[in-house]
Design an enzyme around this catalytic site. Structure first.
Site, mmCIF file in Angstrom:
data_model
loop_
_atom_site.group_PDB
_atom_site.id
_atom_site.type_symbol
_atom_site.label_atom_id
_atom_site.label_comp_id
_atom_site.label_asym_id
_atom_site.label_seq_id
_atom_site.Cartn_x
_atom_site.Cartn_y
_atom_site.Cartn_z
ATOM 1 N N SER A 31 70.304 30.794 60.186
ATOM 2 C CA SER A 31 69.862 31.138 58.829
ATOM 3 C C SER A 31 69.623 32.638 58.729
ATOM 4 C CB SER A 31 68.587 30.350 58.484
ATOM 5 O OG SER A 31 68.319 30.428 57.108
ATOM 6 N N ASN A 32 68.871 33.075 57.732
ATOM 7 C CA ASN A 32 68.574 34.498 57.548
ATOM 8 C C ASN A 32 67.208 34.630 56.879
ATOM 9 O OD1 ASN A 32 68.895 34.644 54.539
ATOM 10 N ND2 ASN A 32 70.912 33.862 55.092
ATOM 11 N N PRO A 33 66.659 35.857 56.790
ATOM 12 C CA PRO A 33 65.262 35.993 56.335
ATOM 13 C C PRO A 33 65.063 35.967 54.817
ATOM 14 C CG PRO A 33 66.014 37.976 57.491
ATOM 15 C CD PRO A 33 67.209 37.143 57.250
ATOM 16 N N ALA A 104 71.362 34.158 49.671
ATOM 17 C CA ALA A 104 71.940 34.743 50.892
ATOM 18 C C ALA A 104 72.569 33.588 51.665
ATOM 19 C CB ALA A 104 70.855 35.430 51.710
#
Ligand code: C5P
Length: 230
Positions: A31-33, A104
C-alpha cells in the site's frame, strides 16, 4: 469562509480517495501512506455546493462528509468496479458527471494472494507483481467509446516540478484538468493538512496556487469543475 454562489446547474461528482491495499496473503499487503484527506475534502466541498456526490474510498480512518454517499473498497480492482458502477448509475440521469480521481491507487499487485498466512520460511524474497488497472484511464477510454463523457480530473503527485508531467497526463488520459503537486515540498503531499498545487488544463493553461489548506484547495477544484462544465 464565504463561498461564491454557484452559477451552474448541479453536477454529479464521483470522487476516489485514499490508498488501495493489494494483499500478499490474509495478513500482508502492499500500500502507500495516503490518508484520503484530499479526496474527502473534494467530496465535502462538492456536497456543500449542492452537487450530488459519490465517494469511493480505500481504507482510511476519516468520517464521511455530510451529504456524501460513501462506498468503501480495499483493492484497485474493487475501486474500479465501484467507480464504474457509480458512473453508470449517475450517467443515466440528465446531470453532467464529473470524475475526480484523487486516490493513490497501487499501480501493481502481487500476482497471487495466498489463501492462508504464509510462513516466514515459505516466503520467497522476490514477489511477482502484475499491473493494476489504471482507473482514470479506463474511465476515459470507456466513456470515449460510449460517447457519454464525464469531465475527468486527475492528480499528479510527483517528486520534482510536476507541471510538465501533469500536461503529459492530461493529454495521455484525455483529462480536462490535472491537479499537480510536488509531494516533497514542505506542507504538500501525503498526510499534511495543506497542499501547494498547480491546476493544469488540457489547453496548456497553468495556475500555480499558493500553499493552502486541503479544504480550500478542494473548494477551488470544485469551482474549476463548475467552470469547465458551464
Ligand atoms: O499516472 P499516475 O498514477 O501518476 O496518475 C495519477 C492519476 O491517475 C491520479 O488522479 C490517480 O488517482 C489516477 N490513477 C488511477 N488508477 C491507477 C493509477 C492512477 O485512477 N491505477
Amino acid at each position: 469562509m464565504r463561498t461564491p454562489r454557484r452559477s451552474t446547474a448541479p453536477l454529479a461528482f464521483v470522487v476516489t480517495a485514499g490508498p488501495t491495499r493489494e494483499f500478499i496473503d490474509p495478513v500482508r499487503f502492499l500500500s502507500n501512506p495516503s490518508t484520503g484527506r484530499m479526496g474527502f475534502e473534494v467530496a465535502r466541498a462538492a456536497a456543500s455546493r449542492g452537487h450530488r456526490v459519490a465517494l469511493v474510498a480505500g481504507p482510511v480512518s476519516l468520517k464521511t462528509p455530510k451529504g456524501v454517499a460513501r462506498v468503501d473498497v480495499v483493492s484497485a480492482r474493487d475501486m474500479l468496479a465501484a467507480v464504474l458502477s457509480r458512473l453508470d448509475d449517475l450517467g443515466r440521469g440528465p446531470v453532467r458527471v464529473v470524475f475526480v480521481a484523487t486516490a493513490a491507487v497501487a499501480d501493481w499487485r502481487p500476482a497471487e494472494c495466498a489463501a492462508v498466512k504464509l510462513k516466514k520460511g515459505a516466503m520467497r524474497p522476490v514477489l511477482k507483481l502484475v499491473r493494476n488497472p489504471d482507473i482514470l484511464k479506463t474511465v476515459a477510454e470507456r466513456r470515449a467509446a460510449e460517447g457519454a463523457a464525464p469531465l475527468l480530473v486527475g492528480f499528479a503527485a510527483e517528486t520534482g516540478d510536476p507541471v510538465a508531467e501533469a500536461l503529459r497526463k492530461c493529454r495521455e488520459k484525455n483529462l480536462a484538468m490535472v491537479v499537480a503537486n510536488d509531494v516533497t515540498e514542505p506542507g504538500a503531499g501525503f498526510g499534511t493538512p495543506t497542499n501547494r498545487a498547480a491546476l493544469v488544463r488540457r489547453d496548456g493553461s497553468v495556475r500555480r496556487l499558493p500553499l493552502m489548506s486541503k479544504a480550500a484547495l478542494a473548494r477551488r477544484i470544485v469551482r474549476e469543475c463548475e467552470d469547465l462544465c458551464s
